[in-house]
Scaffold this active site. Structure first.
Site, PDB file in Angstrom:
ATOM      1  N   SER A 143     -13.684 -12.619  87.801  1.00 46.01           N
ATOM      2  CA  SER A 143     -12.538 -12.088  87.359  1.00 46.01           C
ATOM      3  C   SER A 143     -12.650 -11.103  86.220  1.00 46.01           C
ATOM      4  O   SER A 143     -13.575 -11.403  85.620  1.00 46.01           O
ATOM      5  CB  SER A 143     -11.694 -13.100  86.885  1.00 46.01           C
ATOM      6  N   TYR A 156      -8.195 -20.621  81.586  1.00 50.45           N
ATOM      7  CA  TYR A 156      -8.647 -19.740  82.657  1.00 50.45           C
ATOM      8  C   TYR A 156      -9.931 -18.791  82.196  1.00 50.45           C
ATOM      9  O   TYR A 156     -10.736 -18.596  83.095  1.00 50.45           O
ATOM     10  CB  TYR A 156      -7.248 -18.883  83.139  1.00 50.45           C
TER      11      TYR A 156
HETATM   12  N1  LIG Z   1      -4.779 -12.171  91.657  1.00 49.62           N
HETATM   13  C1  LIG Z   1      -5.728 -11.677  90.693  1.00 49.62           C
HETATM   14  O1  LIG Z   1      -5.109 -10.798  89.614  1.00 49.62           O
HETATM   15  C2  LIG Z   1      -7.027 -12.099  90.312  1.00 49.62           C
HETATM   16  C3  LIG Z   1      -7.891 -11.486  89.697  1.00 49.62           C
HETATM   17  C4  LIG Z   1      -9.268 -11.693  89.333  1.00 49.62           C
HETATM   18  C5  LIG Z   1      -9.785 -12.897  89.866  1.00 49.62           C
HETATM   19  N2  LIG Z   1      -8.951 -13.653  90.945  1.00 49.62           N
HETATM   20  C6  LIG Z   1      -9.617 -14.777  91.375  1.00 49.62           C
HETATM   21  O2  LIG Z   1      -9.435 -14.380  92.969  1.00 49.62           O
HETATM   22  C7  LIG Z   1      -9.536 -15.780  93.413  1.00 49.62           C
HETATM   23  C8  LIG Z   1      -8.608 -15.898  94.549  1.00 49.62           C
HETATM   24  O3  LIG Z   1      -7.365 -15.956  94.017  1.00 49.62           O
HETATM   25  P1  LIG Z   1      -5.927 -15.081  94.582  1.00 49.62           P
HETATM   26  O4  LIG Z   1      -5.616 -14.218  93.393  1.00 49.62           O
HETATM   27  O5  LIG Z   1      -6.540 -14.351  95.888  1.00 49.62           O
HETATM   28  O6  LIG Z   1      -4.745 -16.093  94.892  1.00 49.62           O
HETATM   29  P2  LIG Z   1      -4.555 -16.928  95.969  1.00 49.62           P
HETATM   30  O7  LIG Z   1      -3.489 -18.108  95.623  1.00 49.62           O
HETATM   31  O8  LIG Z   1      -3.856 -15.876  97.153  1.00 49.62           O
HETATM   32  O9  LIG Z   1      -5.698 -17.752  96.518  1.00 49.62           O
HETATM   33  C9  LIG Z   1      -6.112 -18.541  95.975  1.00 49.62           C
HETATM   34  C10 LIG Z   1      -6.683 -19.702  97.258  1.00 49.62           C
HETATM   35  O10 LIG Z   1      -7.365 -20.881  96.686  1.00 49.62           O
HETATM   36  C11 LIG Z   1      -6.644 -21.958  97.484  1.00 49.62           C
HETATM   37  N3  LIG Z   1      -6.881 -23.051  96.561  1.00 49.62           N
HETATM   38  C12 LIG Z   1      -6.291 -23.398  95.317  1.00 49.62           C
HETATM   39  N4  LIG Z   1      -6.613 -24.864  94.891  1.00 49.62           N
HETATM   40  C13 LIG Z   1      -7.381 -25.153  95.842  1.00 49.62           C
HETATM   41  C14 LIG Z   1      -8.009 -26.512  96.181  1.00 49.62           C
HETATM   42  N5  LIG Z   1      -8.058 -27.338  95.001  1.00 49.62           N
HETATM   43  N6  LIG Z   1      -8.918 -26.561  97.246  1.00 49.62           N
HETATM   44  C15 LIG Z   1      -8.650 -25.652  98.245  1.00 49.62           C
HETATM   45  N7  LIG Z   1      -8.174 -24.384  97.993  1.00 49.62           N
HETATM   46  C16 LIG Z   1      -7.434 -24.418  96.900  1.00 49.62           C
HETATM   47  C17 LIG Z   1      -5.181 -21.635  97.337  1.00 49.62           C
HETATM   48  O11 LIG Z   1      -4.520 -22.488  98.733  1.00 49.62           O
HETATM   49  C18 LIG Z   1      -5.210 -20.223  97.721  1.00 49.62           C
HETATM   50  O12 LIG Z   1      -5.360 -19.978  99.032  1.00 49.62           O
HETATM   51  C19 LIG Z   1      -9.392 -16.799  92.412  1.00 49.62           C
HETATM   52  O13 LIG Z   1     -10.739 -17.497  91.899  1.00 49.62           O
HETATM   53  C20 LIG Z   1      -8.770 -16.299  91.228  1.00 49.62           C
HETATM   54  O14 LIG Z   1      -9.165 -16.526  89.850  1.00 49.62           O
HETATM   55  C21 LIG Z   1      -7.587 -13.099  91.074  1.00 49.62           C
END
Ligand SMILES: NC(=O)c1ccc[n+]([C@@H]2O[C@H](COP(=O)([O-])OP(=O)(O)OC[C@H]3O[C@@H](n4cnc5c(N)ncnc54)[C@H](O)[C@@H]3O)[C@@H](O)[C@H]2O)c1
Length: 277
Positions: A143, A156
């Site tokens: 991230s 976070y």
């Molecule tokens: N959205 C943003 O702005 C952003 C920016 C940088 C990094 N990220 C990172 O991207 C990654 C994906 O997140 P996203 O933004 O696509 O959100 P998202 O919620 O769409 O995806 C996250 C997924 O993780 C799953 N999840 C959560 N807890 C879980 C658990 N205990 N066991 C199994 N699955 C679990 C959720 O069901 C979901 O499908 C994360 O690591 C997040 O920190 C997101």
């Protein structure tokens, strides 16, 4: 030309958001993909879209047994594992440190670090043997919070900074058999969720008021990214042809955040905490 023909991957948290975009793109590049999902709904949606090219395992990334089962079913069905993408994550919605009641800190720490950090390590450990066998690679989702404060709260930001160490330590230790890299997205339009222990598990990032405008104002490229904007970078890191000399590399896919400078200014009349511009 398809970049991942005859390639097998496993993505955690690949039912929605960035993980889903990676699954969709990997399949379109010729790969077959195992996906560790949390819900039946995510499993059904993946099966409906991708049929035989995807298998799903419903579980929790904090569980060793679920990670082992996801790796085992992927290898059983598709014959090997070339790329692991630990990606499932949760968010703290930038909750200020002073606003976390001290007696709840331990529980919230355990939940967030349990998913965001322990979940990544368990997946990597479970996949070690098949990745060694295929001389494959791991691509962690990091991230912009792996490098800067202000995009999340202390829990976070701590989790994502910690993962920089994970990438480096594993890249060093697992070379030359396994390459270990990461993609570090900036603000992305997803439903990233919160913590049950903070009663924020029904909140989603894309519902935060002003999120899109805040990201657009903050990054030089001037817009909020979509999950698909990052997916090609995972393809590049997964492909032995495109990146066989890359390990310990973290690709920042964040609209140029690093060169912006002057992130925090206090305007006259603003609160003592300052105002982001
Ligand atoms: N959205 C943003 O702005 C952003 C920016 C940088 C990094 N990220 C990172 O991207 C990654 C994906 O997140 P996203 O933004 O696509 O959100 P998202 O919620 O769409 O995806 C996250 C997924 O993780 C799953 N999840 C959560 N807890 C879980 C658990 N205990 N066991 C199994 N699955 C679990 C959720 O069901 C979901 O499908 C994360 O690591 C997040 O920190 C997101």
């Amino acid at each position: 030309m398809a970049q991942l023909m005859d390639h097998v991957a496993l993505v955690t948290g690949g039912g929605k958001g960035i993980g889903r975009a990676v699954v969709d793109r990997f399949v379109s590049e010729g790969a077959r993909v195992g996906v560790l999902v949390r819900t039946l709904e995510d499993a059904a949606s993946l099966s409906q879209q991708h049929g035989e090219n995807v298998l799903t395992h419903i579980g929790d990334v904090r569980s060793w047994d679920d990670n082992v089962a996801a790796v085992a079913t992927t290898v059983q069905r598709f014959g090997k594992l070339d790329t692991l993408v630990p990606n499932a994550g949760v968010y703290d919605f930038s909750r200020k440190f002073a606003d976390i009641p001290g007696e709840h800190l331990s529980e919230q720490f355990d939940e967030l670090i349990g998913v965001n950090v322990k979940g990544y390590l368990l997946a990597a450990r479970a996949a070690l043997d098949p990745l060694r066998e295929s001389r494959g690679s791991i691509i962690f989702t990091l991230s912009s919070s792996s490098f800067y404060a202000g995009g999340g709260g202390v829990l976070y930001v701590t989790s994502k900074h910690g993962l920089v160490g994970t990438v480096r330590a594993l890249a060093y230790e697992l070379a030359p058999e396994i390459r270990v890299n990461a993609v570090a997205p900036g603000g992305t339009r997803t439903g990233l969720g919160g913590l049950a222990s903070a009663r924020s598990d029904n909140m989603t990032l894309n519902a935060v008021e002003g999120f899109e405008a805040m990201v657009a104002r903050t990054v030089p490229l001037g817009f909020l990214s979509e999950p698909e904007d990052h997916a090609g970078l995972y393809v590049t890191l997964a492909s032995r042809e495109l990146s066989r000399f890359l390990t310990a590399t973290i690709i920042q896919s964040d609209g140029g955040l690093e060169v912006r400078g002057g992130g925090r200014r206090v305007k006259p009349n603003s609160s003592e905490h300052g105002e982001r511009q």
